[in-house]
Design a protein around this motif. Structure first.
Motif, PDB file in Angstrom:
ATOM      1  N   GLU A   1       0.815  -1.215   0.000  1.00 18.49           N
ATOM      2  CA  GLU A   1       0.000   0.000   0.000  1.00 18.49           C
ATOM      3  C   GLU A   1       0.849   1.266   0.000  1.00 18.49           C
ATOM      4  OE1 GLU A   1      -2.745  -0.292   3.218  1.00 18.49           O
ATOM      5  OE2 GLU A   1      -3.708  -2.068   2.373  1.00 18.49           O
ATOM      6  N   LEU A   2       2.050   1.189   0.560  1.00 19.66           N
ATOM      7  CA  LEU A   2       2.932   2.354   0.608  1.00 19.66           C
ATOM      8  C   LEU A   2       3.611   2.625  -0.732  1.00 19.66           C
ATOM      9  CD1 LEU A   2       4.662   1.703   4.046  1.00 19.66           C
ATOM     10  CD2 LEU A   2       2.761   3.254   3.550  1.00 19.66           C
ATOM     11  N   TRP A   3       3.763   1.596  -1.562  1.00 19.99           N
ATOM     12  CA  TRP A   3       4.542   1.717  -2.786  1.00 19.99           C
ATOM     13  C   TRP A   3       3.738   1.478  -4.055  1.00 19.99           C
ATOM     14  CZ3 TRP A   3       8.938   3.885  -1.743  1.00 19.99           C
ATOM     15  CH2 TRP A   3       9.483   3.719  -0.473  1.00 19.99           C
ATOM     16  N   GLU A   4       2.474   1.185  -3.925  1.00 18.78           N
ATOM     17  CA  GLU A   4       1.669   0.828  -5.086  1.00 18.78           C
ATOM     18  C   GLU A   4       1.632   1.923  -6.159  1.00 18.78           C
ATOM     19  OE1 GLU A   4      -2.280  -1.801  -5.701  1.00 18.78           O
ATOM     20  OE2 GLU A   4      -2.261  -0.429  -4.016  1.00 18.78           O
ATOM     21  N   TRP A   5       1.783   3.166  -5.756  1.00 17.49           N
ATOM     22  CA  TRP A   5       1.770   4.276  -6.709  1.00 17.49           C
ATOM     23  C   TRP A   5       2.827   4.102  -7.792  1.00 17.49           C
ATOM     24  CZ3 TRP A   5       6.278   6.984  -7.055  1.00 17.49           C
ATOM     25  CH2 TRP A   5       7.137   6.967  -5.957  1.00 17.49           C
ATOM     26  N   GLN A   6       3.910   3.394  -7.490  1.00 13.68           N
ATOM     27  CA  GLN A   6       4.992   3.228  -8.459  1.00 13.68           C
ATOM     28  C   GLN A   6       4.549   2.474  -9.709  1.00 13.68           C
ATOM     29  OE1 GLN A   6       8.281   1.494  -6.353  1.00 13.68           O
ATOM     30  NE2 GLN A   6       8.774   3.417  -5.345  1.00 13.68           N
ATOM     31  N   TYR A   7       3.538   1.645  -9.588  1.00 13.19           N
ATOM     32  CA  TYR A   7       3.036   0.917 -10.755  1.00 13.19           C
ATOM     33  C   TYR A   7       2.417   1.846 -11.786  1.00 13.19           C
ATOM     34  CZ  TYR A   7       3.806  -3.536  -8.465  1.00 13.19           C
ATOM     35  OH  TYR A   7       4.399  -4.618  -7.867  1.00 13.19           O
ATOM     36  N   GLN A   8       2.065   3.053 -11.381  1.00 13.82           N
ATOM     37  CA  GLN A   8       1.452   4.015 -12.287  1.00 13.82           C
ATOM     38  C   GLN A   8       2.467   4.953 -12.933  1.00 13.82           C
ATOM     39  OE1 GLN A   8      -1.811   6.015 -10.272  1.00 13.82           O
ATOM     40  NE2 GLN A   8      -1.992   4.240  -8.937  1.00 13.82           N
ATOM     41  N   GLY A   9       3.741   4.807 -12.574  1.00 16.40           N
ATOM     42  CA  GLY A   9       4.772   5.707 -13.071  1.00 16.40           C
ATOM     43  C   GLY A   9       4.973   5.621 -14.576  1.00 16.40           C
ATOM     44  N   SER A  10       5.082   6.771 -15.217  1.00 15.94           N
ATOM     45  CA  SER A  10       5.329   6.826 -16.658  1.00 15.94           C
ATOM     46  C   SER A  10       6.695   6.259 -17.018  1.00 15.94           C
ATOM     47  CB  SER A  10       5.241   8.276 -17.151  1.00 15.94           C
ATOM     48  OG  SER A  10       3.937   8.766 -16.974  1.00 15.94           O
ATOM     49  N   CYS A  11       7.603   6.230 -16.070  1.00 14.74           N
ATOM     50  CA  CYS A  11       8.961   5.741 -16.321  1.00 14.74           C
ATOM     51  C   CYS A  11       9.062   4.217 -16.248  1.00 14.74           C
ATOM     52  CB  CYS A  11       9.929   6.341 -15.311  1.00 14.74           C
ATOM     53  SG  CYS A  11       9.561   5.866 -13.603  1.00 14.74           S
TER      54      CYS A  11
ATOM     55  N   ALA B   1      14.532  12.790 -19.502  1.00 14.01           N
ATOM     56  CA  ALA B   1      13.931  12.082 -18.359  1.00 14.01           C
ATOM     57  C   ALA B   1      12.839  12.943 -17.735  1.00 14.01           C
ATOM     58  CB  ALA B   1      14.999  11.743 -17.323  1.00 14.01           C
ATOM     59  N   LYS B   2      13.105  14.220 -17.572  1.00 15.52           N
ATOM     60  CA  LYS B   2      12.122  15.132 -16.968  1.00 15.52           C
ATOM     61  C   LYS B   2      10.872  15.266 -17.832  1.00 15.52           C
ATOM     62  CE  LYS B   2      15.515  17.922 -14.534  1.00 15.52           C
ATOM     63  NZ  LYS B   2      16.058  19.281 -14.401  1.00 15.52           N
ATOM     64  N   ALA B   3      11.025  15.142 -19.158  1.00 13.02           N
ATOM     65  CA  ALA B   3       9.866  15.207 -20.054  1.00 13.02           C
ATOM     66  C   ALA B   3       8.923  14.039 -19.769  1.00 13.02           C
ATOM     67  CB  ALA B   3      10.321  15.186 -21.508  1.00 13.02           C
ATOM     68  N   ILE B   4       9.482  12.886 -19.467  1.00 12.51           N
ATOM     69  CA  ILE B   4       8.655  11.734 -19.090  1.00 12.51           C
ATOM     70  C   ILE B   4       7.974  12.014 -17.758  1.00 12.51           C
ATOM     71  CG2 ILE B   4       8.723   9.298 -18.391  1.00 12.51           C
ATOM     72  CD1 ILE B   4      10.974   8.953 -20.502  1.00 12.51           C
ATOM     73  N   CYS B   5       8.698  12.589 -16.837  1.00 14.97           N
ATOM     74  CA  CYS B   5       8.145  12.909 -15.519  1.00 14.97           C
ATOM     75  C   CYS B   5       6.979  13.901 -15.622  1.00 14.97           C
ATOM     76  CB  CYS B   5       9.214  13.494 -14.603  1.00 14.97           C
ATOM     77  SG  CYS B   5      10.534  12.356 -14.160  1.00 14.97           S
ATOM     78  N   ARG B   6       7.093  14.872 -16.509  1.00 17.26           N
ATOM     79  CA  ARG B   6       6.053  15.907 -16.609  1.00 17.26           C
ATOM     80  C   ARG B   6       4.676  15.331 -16.928  1.00 17.26           C
ATOM     81  NH1 ARG B   6      10.346  19.086 -18.458  1.00 17.26           N
ATOM     82  NH2 ARG B   6      10.072  18.500 -20.636  1.00 17.26           N
TER      83      ARG B   6
END
Length: 96
Positions: A13-23, A49-54
């Protein structure tokens, strides 16, 4: 019988957000500079890399996590190592 009520909750539950990462499907070498990379080459790689983050739906979660753990390397949440260092230094000046 083992008492489980005092155990911490699921870590997922603390790390699940990472599955949604664009990277998640991107080449990780884009986010971490190779040994000796300098100047415009390093800036161009970091900007890519920052363009992916945006466009990332979890950019702010990533950014806050990288600041919380003082991530020393790479682009996280749209911030480079130097940008994270500057933010952390500013926070320390305000509290110190």
């Amino acid at each position: 019988m083992t008492e489980i009520s005092r155990l911490p909750g699921p870590v997922m539950e603390l790390w699940e957000w990472q599955y949604q990462g664009s990277c998640r499907d991107a080449d990780d070498t884009l986010f971490f500079h190779p040994e000796g990379e300098r100047g415009s080459t390093r800036r161009r790689r970091a900007e890519a890399a920052k363009a992916i983050c945006r466009s990332c739906p979890v950019m702010m979660e990533c950014r806050e996590q990288s600041l919380r753990v003082r991530e020393p390397y790479g682009v996280w949440g749209g911030l480079s190592e130097d940008e994270r260092s500057a933010i952390l230094a500013g926070r320390e000046r305000k509290t110190g």
